[in-house]
Enzyme design. Structure first.
Site, PDB file in Angstrom:
ATOM      1  N   ALA A 182     -69.767  -0.911 -49.377  1.00 35.67           N
ATOM      2  CA  ALA A 182     -70.731   0.131 -49.029  1.00 35.67           C
ATOM      3  C   ALA A 182     -72.111  -0.503 -48.909  1.00 35.67           C
ATOM      4  O   ALA A 182     -72.373  -1.574 -49.467  1.00 35.67           O
ATOM      5  CB  ALA A 182     -70.745   1.246 -50.073  1.00 35.67           C
ATOM      6  N   GLU A 218     -63.504   3.831 -40.699  1.00 41.37           N
ATOM      7  CA  GLU A 218     -63.442   3.747 -42.159  1.00 41.37           C
ATOM      8  C   GLU A 218     -63.261   5.132 -42.770  1.00 41.37           C
ATOM      9  O   GLU A 218     -62.477   5.325 -43.710  1.00 41.37           O
ATOM     10  CB  GLU A 218     -64.721   3.096 -42.690  1.00 41.37           C
ATOM     11  CG  GLU A 218     -64.821   1.618 -42.360  1.00 41.37           C
ATOM     12  CD  GLU A 218     -66.183   1.025 -42.652  1.00 41.37           C
ATOM     13  OE1 GLU A 218     -66.275  -0.210 -42.697  1.00 41.37           O
ATOM     14  OE2 GLU A 218     -67.155   1.782 -42.801  1.00 41.37           O
ATOM     15  N   LYS A 225     -72.394   4.136 -45.551  1.00 34.79           N
ATOM     16  CA  LYS A 225     -71.663   3.045 -44.947  1.00 34.79           C
ATOM     17  C   LYS A 225     -72.020   2.970 -43.460  1.00 34.79           C
ATOM     18  O   LYS A 225     -72.618   3.882 -42.923  1.00 34.79           O
ATOM     19  CB  LYS A 225     -70.151   3.239 -45.121  1.00 34.79           C
ATOM     20  CG  LYS A 225     -69.710   3.145 -46.579  1.00 34.79           C
ATOM     21  CD  LYS A 225     -68.230   3.341 -46.776  1.00 34.79           C
ATOM     22  CE  LYS A 225     -67.398   2.555 -45.807  1.00 34.79           C
ATOM     23  NZ  LYS A 225     -67.732   1.101 -45.834  1.00 34.79           N
ATOM     24  N   GLY A 271     -66.571  -5.493 -43.380  1.00 35.08           N
ATOM     25  CA  GLY A 271     -67.826  -6.029 -43.902  1.00 35.08           C
ATOM     26  C   GLY A 271     -67.622  -7.285 -44.723  1.00 35.08           C
ATOM     27  O   GLY A 271     -66.493  -7.737 -44.950  1.00 35.08           O
TER      28      GLY A 271
END
Length: 217
Positions: free
Chosen positions: A83, A103, A94, A29
């Site tokens: 998150a 993850e 998530k 991310g």
């Protein structure tokens, strides 16, 4: 301060927990991308990094990091990830980037999980952000009906395939007052690979960036 600047500041703070010689687990991310940049700038000498996605792997290789297979590492000292939502008990949603299955695996193999977010991700109760559920393609309709039965409103993430070759259903309006129970209920549906609730494996530390600086909550 812009949201991107907050991500950079919390990424800098997280680098302080990384020690030379570690084998590090890393999520996926935009906040993790900022962390990778700060990791490179800090000149940390890691033994290796276990990556949770193809995108994170590409970014790690770009800075010269050694990406290693979790099957060859044993337990990891540290896992760092962002998150989409964090509650006051350090439980998470998530999967906005679609990588929550990997993850969750890497987080489960790690002794310590540090979650890095800006203050906009902190909520009293999870569920404003739609819950991602990774499903096998043949089970999409079945899982969708079961999720409706749980009170949710699932929507197929259009044009998206996970690194595992599966689909994502983003589910709104689930009652997540007891996220551990809901995590279990969703995972028991045939065809579900994983869901984005990190309630059983919550974060150990949450670093939060705001206009006032970075603090641990």
């Amino acid at each position: 301060m812009s949201q991107q600047r907050l991500k950079i500041e919390v990424a800098k703070a997280a680098v302080g927990f990384v020690e030379d010689g570690m084998t590090l687990g890393l999520g996926t991310g935009s906040t993790v991308n900022a962390f990778i940049d700060q990791l490179a700038a800090a000149g940390k000498r890691l033994d290796g990094v276990v990556s949770s996605s193809d995108e994170t792997t590409r970014r790690l290789k770009k800075i010269g990091a050694r990406v290693v297979d979790l099957n060859h590492t044993g337990d990891l000292e540290l896992y760092i990830d962002g998150a989409d939502e964090v509650d006051t008990h350090k439980r998470l949603i998530k999967g906005g980037g679609g990588a929550m299955t990997r993850e969750k695996i890497v987080a489960g193999a790690s002794r310590q999980f540090i979650c890095i977010v800006d203050e906009s991700k902190c909520v009293p109760v999870l569920g404003v952000f739609p819950l991602p559920v990774e499903v096998m393609p043949m089970a999409r309709a079945l899982v969708g009906r079961k999720l409706i039965g749980l009170g949710g409103q699932p929507e197929l993430r259009d044009g998206f395939t996970t690194d595992n070759g599966n689909l994502i259903l983003d589910v709104r309006n689930l009652d997540l007052v007891d996220p551990r129970a809901m995590e279990d209920r969703i995972n028991r549906i045939p065809g579900v690979v994983s869901n984005g609730l990190f309630a059983h494996r919550a974060a150990d530390r949450v670093l939060v960036a705001s206009e006032q600086g970075v603090e641990e909550r």
